[in-house]
Motif scaffolding. Structure first.
Motif, PDB file in Angstrom:
ATOM      1  N   SER A 153       0.886  -1.163   0.000  1.00 21.02           N
ATOM      2  CA  SER A 153       0.000   0.000   0.000  1.00 21.02           C
ATOM      3  C   SER A 153       0.925   1.215   0.000  1.00 21.02           C
ATOM      4  N   VAL A 172       1.639   3.070   2.245  1.00 21.74           N
ATOM      5  CA  VAL A 172       2.334   3.255   3.525  1.00 21.74           C
ATOM      6  C   VAL A 172       2.746   1.967   4.213  1.00 21.74           C
ATOM      7  N   ALA A 173       2.285   0.804   3.740  1.00 20.10           N
ATOM      8  CA  ALA A 173       2.475  -0.443   4.489  1.00 20.10           C
ATOM      9  C   ALA A 173       3.408  -1.406   3.782  1.00 20.10           C
ATOM     10  N   GLU A 199      -0.658   0.813  12.735  1.00 22.92           N
ATOM     11  CA  GLU A 199      -2.068   1.020  12.439  1.00 22.92           C
ATOM     12  C   GLU A 199      -2.695  -0.317  12.050  1.00 22.92           C
ATOM     13  N   ALA A 235      -4.664   3.277   6.324  1.00 22.06           N
ATOM     14  CA  ALA A 235      -3.279   3.170   6.772  1.00 22.06           C
ATOM     15  C   ALA A 235      -2.986   1.820   7.427  1.00 22.06           C
ATOM     16  N   GLU A 236      -3.860   0.840   7.228  1.00 19.70           N
ATOM     17  CA  GLU A 236      -3.657  -0.488   7.816  1.00 19.70           C
ATOM     18  C   GLU A 236      -2.256  -1.007   7.510  1.00 19.70           C
ATOM     19  N   GLN A 240       0.574   0.314   8.507  1.00 17.52           N
ATOM     20  CA  GLN A 240       1.625   1.335   8.548  1.00 17.52           C
ATOM     21  C   GLN A 240       2.363   1.281   9.877  1.00 17.52           C
TER      22      GLN A 240
END
Length: 317
Positions: free
Chosen positions: A161, A163-164, A264, A269-270, A272
């Motif tokens: 993602s 952020v992840a 998170e 944002a899962e 992150q």
């Protein structure tokens, strides 16, 4: 001086490279592998772990562990990255050995309790096995020597993602438990691993030196390299999981910051990983409530890759 480790893994092309280092390094005491879902299903992860040890002519205990995330639904394994069998869809034999009768979390707890203050846990997949071990016996927090997690991203952005990073995203609830448990922990994430590129020339040297295992490392690398050519435009691959071992044995090749981590667990944002540097004041106090840990924020990529290659060709550090 030997460094006893348990390697928590979801092999996986880059896992296989790291497992080869564990098998080859003269100063690593390889106590066992614990397997998890992630790059492949749990059954394939266990089979691959057993096979890789056998190809190197070694009998390494393998304990099967987490087959799915603690809370969220499991995503399909990324066959387009590692192949359906985790090793680039190579034609590989079925391992002769079997996994231990005890589960991966039980194996971790038993080994750590048997040798308090000695064992390093190196976790390079989703973190369900470590999270469950903590639930079984919280006292291991004070008994492990250190925990090294390959996962997360602070400044680099994500790879599944925006952020992840994949290992954290695959089981964010487990990651939150592990990264905030309070044991001595270092996170080696994309900020460091994306600085390292294992090239075809390096892998050819490894293939020649590693015999039957080298053929699997080289063949699976070709599949993995094709993904990296498309995804990142590089001629090679990032040896993510080997970087965790490089940090363990040669930490001077990395830049590290100390601070507070959190994860998170839902929403956009899962997965992150959030990092608040030690001593940095932010609005409110919620960013600095978790225990202090170390985070690798950079790596000397050329030196890391040469170290990986040296271990797998000369079998010396």
């Amino acid at each position: 001086m030997n460094t006893p480790i348990i390697f928590d893994t979801d092999p996986g092309v880059d896992d296989a490279q790291a497992i080869a280092i564990c098998l080859a390094h003269p100063d690593i005491e390889f106590l066992g592998m614990t397997t998890t879902f992630g790059n492949v299903t749990i059954e394939t992860a266990t089979s691959n772990a057993l096979l890789l040890g056998e190809l190197a002519g070694q009998s390494i205990p393998v304990a099967q562990g987490a087959s799915q995330p603690l809370v969220k639904d499991k995503f399909p394994a990324p066959a387009h990255i590692h192949g359906a069998n985790g090793l680039g869809n190579m034609d590989i034999p079925t391992p002769k050995g079997k996994a231990l009768a005890i589960s991966a979390p039980q194996f971790i707890v038993e080994q750590v309790n048997a040798r308090p203050g000695e064992i390093t846990l190196v976790a390079v997949g989703p973190l369900g096995n470590l999270a469950t071990a903590l639930q079984l016996d919280p006292s291991i927090i004070s008994k492990v020597k250190q925990v090294i997690v390959m996962g997360g991203s602070i400044r680099e952005g994500g790879n599944v993602s925006p952020v992840a990073e994949a290992n954290i995203f695959n089981d964010p609830h487990a990651a939150k438990k592990v990264l905030t448990a309070g044991w001595p922990l270092t996170m080696v994430g994309l900020d460091a691993t994306h600085r390292c590129i294992l090239t075809p020339a390096h892998v050819e040297r490894i293939r020649v030196a590693q015999g039957a295992l080298g053929e699997v490392l080289s063949g699976s690398y070709q599949f993995y390299k094709a993904f990296y050519k498309e995804a990142r435009g590089i001629d090679g691959c990032c040896p993510h999981d080997s970087c965790a071992l490089a940090w363990l044995m040669k930490p001077e090749m990395f830049t590290v910051e100390r601070g507070h981590l959190n994860v998170e667990v839902e929403g956009l944002a899962e997965g992150q990983t959030l990092f608040a540097p030690e001593g940095r004041e932010f609005l409110g106090n919620q960013w600095s409530q978790t225990p202090l840990v170390d985070v690798c924020v950079n790596a000397q990529g050329d030196k890391v890759v040469e170290w990986i290659t040296d271990v797998l060709t000369a079998k010396t550090a």
